[in-house]
Scaffold this active site. Structure first.
Site, PDB file in Angstrom:
ATOM      1  N   GLU A  93       0.840  -1.262   0.027  1.00  0.00           N
ATOM      2  CA  GLU A  93       0.061  -0.141  -0.126  1.00  0.00           C
ATOM      3  C   GLU A  93       0.771   1.235   0.086  1.00  0.00           C
ATOM      4  O   GLU A  93       1.425   1.659   0.892  1.00  0.00           O
ATOM      5  CB  GLU A  93      -0.832   0.219   1.088  1.00  0.00           C
ATOM      6  CG  GLU A  93      -1.718   1.257   1.226  1.00  0.00           C
ATOM      7  CD  GLU A  93      -2.706   1.541   2.539  1.00  0.00           C
ATOM      8  OE1 GLU A  93      -3.300   2.511   2.657  1.00  0.00           O
ATOM      9  OE2 GLU A  93      -2.794   0.357   3.472  1.00  0.00           O
ATOM     10  N   ASP A 297       1.506 -14.619  12.603  1.00  0.00           N
ATOM     11  CA  ASP A 297       0.516 -15.341  11.906  1.00  0.00           C
ATOM     12  C   ASP A 297      -0.491 -14.111  11.515  1.00  0.00           C
ATOM     13  O   ASP A 297      -1.321 -13.597  12.321  1.00  0.00           O
ATOM     14  CB  ASP A 297      -0.231 -16.147  13.302  1.00  0.00           C
ATOM     15  CG  ASP A 297      -1.432 -16.949  12.487  1.00  0.00           C
ATOM     16  OD1 ASP A 297      -2.032 -16.588  11.281  1.00  0.00           O
ATOM     17  OD2 ASP A 297      -1.771 -18.153  12.937  1.00  0.00           O
ATOM     18  N   HIS A 389      -2.416  10.293  -0.810  1.00  0.00           N
ATOM     19  CA  HIS A 389      -2.525   8.759  -1.704  1.00  0.00           C
ATOM     20  C   HIS A 389      -2.412   9.075  -3.177  1.00  0.00           C
ATOM     21  O   HIS A 389      -1.781   8.348  -4.064  1.00  0.00           O
ATOM     22  CB  HIS A 389      -3.912   8.269  -1.253  1.00  0.00           C
ATOM     23  CG  HIS A 389      -4.023   7.380  -0.184  1.00  0.00           C
ATOM     24  ND1 HIS A 389      -3.826   6.155  -0.203  1.00  0.00           N
ATOM     25  CD2 HIS A 389      -4.257   7.725   0.985  1.00  0.00           C
ATOM     26  CE1 HIS A 389      -3.513   5.660   0.985  1.00  0.00           C
ATOM     27  NE2 HIS A 389      -4.080   6.649   1.714  1.00  0.00           N
TER      28      HIS A 389
END
Length: 396
Positions: A93, A297, A389
């Site tokens: 991202e 995990d 972004h």
């Protein structure tokens, strides 16, 4: 003999002698290439011996190469880490590493993050079945009187697991027992399952008339969010907090403390309306990036992302107190994926590989989350969230 190349239902090939080798991986890639036409050049490019993956993965074919960025320095004033750290974050991202890096700079220049671990337990929660509610109540009393025997049976399965306490929850003719263990530097789910099975077998053998049980009655909420975890913890309950001068926020993030505080009141209301498991911004982003980099995990994000933000504008009107509480942070520095080469190197960057390091890693995770909260909240309020972004997060 059936030609597997033309058999669309052929099983994935395995080497019964040693299935974690370069040859076994090549065999499976060739099997897949014959069906898809894809050469898998990148999947098949890796730097370690496949033998180290035994116990971590089956039918190994290669690797998923996730980019790793570095953020920091981040000053942490904790009980297990009291220094500046640089944090590896694995993500695809855009803007994530840059955002966390900005938050870390703000926190470090403000004097650092204070981190506090309140408790850390892992659970397994069997349910015992009886003919009626009174029998279940009598069983609960029997459990209280036989806790030493139950503990001895559970702890006989491990040199690490220590049974701390057992919670009790009654429903009709059933009694749910939520076993809480200390698990050292391991996350401990498998360890606790094995210990609790031994405890339940001891109970069934020693309770008058026996005892019928199901090993998990779903109150352990393994890899699922639950309100029970918020109240009673699962994994570590850790808090990261900081006191940030308004002038610093204005300089580094373009927004002052009073404006951020008012915006936070709005988001509190929105979180309540939504029934969100997290009234903050995006704890899952930083934790997922840390988990992937450091061999955790990844499915434990389901519990670990839960968070409660608490803020206040101090009496001077110029200092913003910001805290985030993670009640179910499930991490490890020993066992599982932490022993793999890439993941071990990332833990080494943090000084967190091996035994005796889990407290340090917990505090780094919490401090990293707080950095991400500060940066994103400031970007939203200052109005540069979308622009950031657009500038950094678009892969052209």
């Amino acid at each position: 003999m059936t030609d597997r190349r033309n058999d669309t239902r052929a099983p994935v090939p395995r080497d019964k002698t040693n299935d974690h080798t370069h040859d076994a991986a090549r065999m499976r890639r060739a099997f897949l290439t014959s069906r898809t036409g894809m050469p898998l050049d990148h999947v098949g490019s890796y730097s370690f011996d496949p033998g180290v993956t035994a116990g971590n993965i089956e039918n190994f074919i290669g690797v998923a190469q996730v980019p790793i960025g570095l953020a920091g320095p981040l000053r942490i004033n904790g009980e297990h880490v009291n220094e500046d750290v640089y944090v590896p974050l694995a993500t695809t991202e855009g803007t994530l590493v840059a955002s966390y890096n900005r938050g870390m700079r703000i926190l470090t220049e403000a004097g650092g993050v204070k981190t506090t671990i309140h408790e850390r337990f892992m659970q397994r929660a069997p349910v015992f079945h009886f003919s009626d509610a009174r029998s279940a109540r009598s069983f609960a009393q029997w459990v209280d009187g036989n806790l030493d025997g139950i503990r001895a049976a559970a702890e006989s399965t491990s040199s690490v697991a220590k049974l701390s306490h057992i919670e009790r929850y009654s429903v009709g003719p059933m009694l749910h027992l939520r076993f809480n263990y200390e698990t050292g530097d391991a996350a401990g789910q498998n360890m606790c399952g094995k210990a609790t099975l031994a405890a339940c077998e001891w109970i069934a053998a020693n309770h008058p008339g026996g005892a019928r049980y199901t090993l998990s009655g779903a109150m352990d909420t393994d890899k699922k969010h639950s309100q029970l975890n918020v109240l009673h913890s699962r994994g570590a309950r850790v808090i990261a907090e900081a006191w940030i001068p308004s002038a610093l926020l204005k300089e580094r993030a373009g927004v002052d403390a009073a404006t951020l505080f008012r915006a936070r009141l709005n988001s509190f209301a929105g979180s309540v309306m939504a029934g969100s498991a997290n009234n903050g911004m995006h704890a899952a982003n930083g934790l997922a990036a840390l988990f992937i980099a450091c061999g955790q995990d990844a499915a434990n994000i389901a519990e670990s992302h839960t968070a409660m933000t608490f803020v206040r504008l101090e009496d001077d009107g110029e200092t913003y107190y910001w805290s985030i509480t993670l009640p179910a942070l499930i991490v490890a520095t020993f066992g599982g994926g932490t022993q793999l080469p890439t993941q071990g190197e990332c833990l080494d960057i943090l000084g967190c590989r091996g035994k005796g390091k889990v407290g340090r890693f917990i505090e780094i995770c919490a401090a990293t989350v707080l950095a991400g909260e500060i940066s994103l909240a400031s970007a939203v309020v200052a109005g540069d969230w979308v622009e950031s972004h657009d500038r950094l997060g678009r892969n052209r």
